[in-house]
Design an enzyme around this catalytic site. Structure first.
Site, PDB file in Angstrom:
ATOM      1  N   GLU A   1      47.646  47.665  46.947  1.00 47.29           N
ATOM      2  CA  GLU A   1      46.715  47.302  45.873  1.00 47.29           C
ATOM      3  C   GLU A   1      47.262  47.668  44.493  1.00 47.29           C
ATOM      4  OE1 GLU A   1      44.183  45.462  45.708  1.00 47.29           O
ATOM      5  OE2 GLU A   1      43.360  45.344  47.725  1.00 47.29           O
TER       6      GLU A   1
ATOM      7  N   ASP B   1      39.834  44.100  38.742  1.00 46.19           N
ATOM      8  CA  ASP B   1      40.058  45.149  39.738  1.00 46.19           C
ATOM      9  C   ASP B   1      40.659  46.351  39.018  1.00 46.19           C
ATOM     10  OD1 ASP B   1      39.263  43.336  41.723  1.00 46.19           O
ATOM     11  OD2 ASP B   1      41.309  42.598  41.954  1.00 46.19           O
TER      12      ASP B   1
END
EC number: 3.2.1.17
Length: 148
Positions: free
Chosen positions: A53, A71
């Site tokens: 991520e 995000d």
């Protein structure tokens, strides 16, 4: 004078980059914060998730044009559902935190929010990177040699 300017710019770039954890440092920190085995998710899965991520970077951000969300942080937690960045339309803020809290070097709040995410029915499958890079794989290498 030039040297002072260069030092200032270097310090600024470090401040903007945030903390980039080393793999084992992150594994130990996540274990200390209670993620090992949380909701049946092993420590290796969490470290794998953070690797794919954010590459272990607390200041990582990624804007999603489709829904105008972003995000944030080491787990790339989304502003549509989990945090408030003040600019995402129809944000839910289920973790009840500002998204800026997910960008801190101290990842305590990011971990608390990640725990909230996995309490939802999707669990860790909420993260696309986990499904694509970690699910059904041998993840021992993510904690190997870390003494955790």
């Amino acid at each position: 004078m030039k040297a002072l300017l260069i030092v200032g710019l270097l310090l600024l770039s470090v401040a903007v980059q945030g903390k980039k954890f080393q793999r084992c440092e992150l594994a130990r920190t996540l274990k200390k914060l209670g993620l090992d085995g949380y909701r049946g998710v092993s420590l290796a899965n969490w470290v794998c998730l953070a690797r794919w991520e954010s590459n272990y970077n607390t200041r990582a951000t990624n804007y999603n044009r489709g829904d105008k969300s972003t995000d944030y942080g080491i787990f790339q937690i989304n502003s549509r559902w989990w945090c408030n960045d003040g600019k995402t339309p129809k944000a839910v803020n289920a973790c009840r935190i500002p998204c800026s809290a997910l960008l801190k070097d101290d990842i305590t709040q990011a971990v608390a929010c990640a725990k909230r995410v996995v309490r939802d029915p999707q669990g860790i499958k909420a993260w696309v990177a986990w499904r694509n890079k970690c699910q059904n794989r041998d993840l021992r290498s993510y904690v190997q040699g870390c003494r955790v």
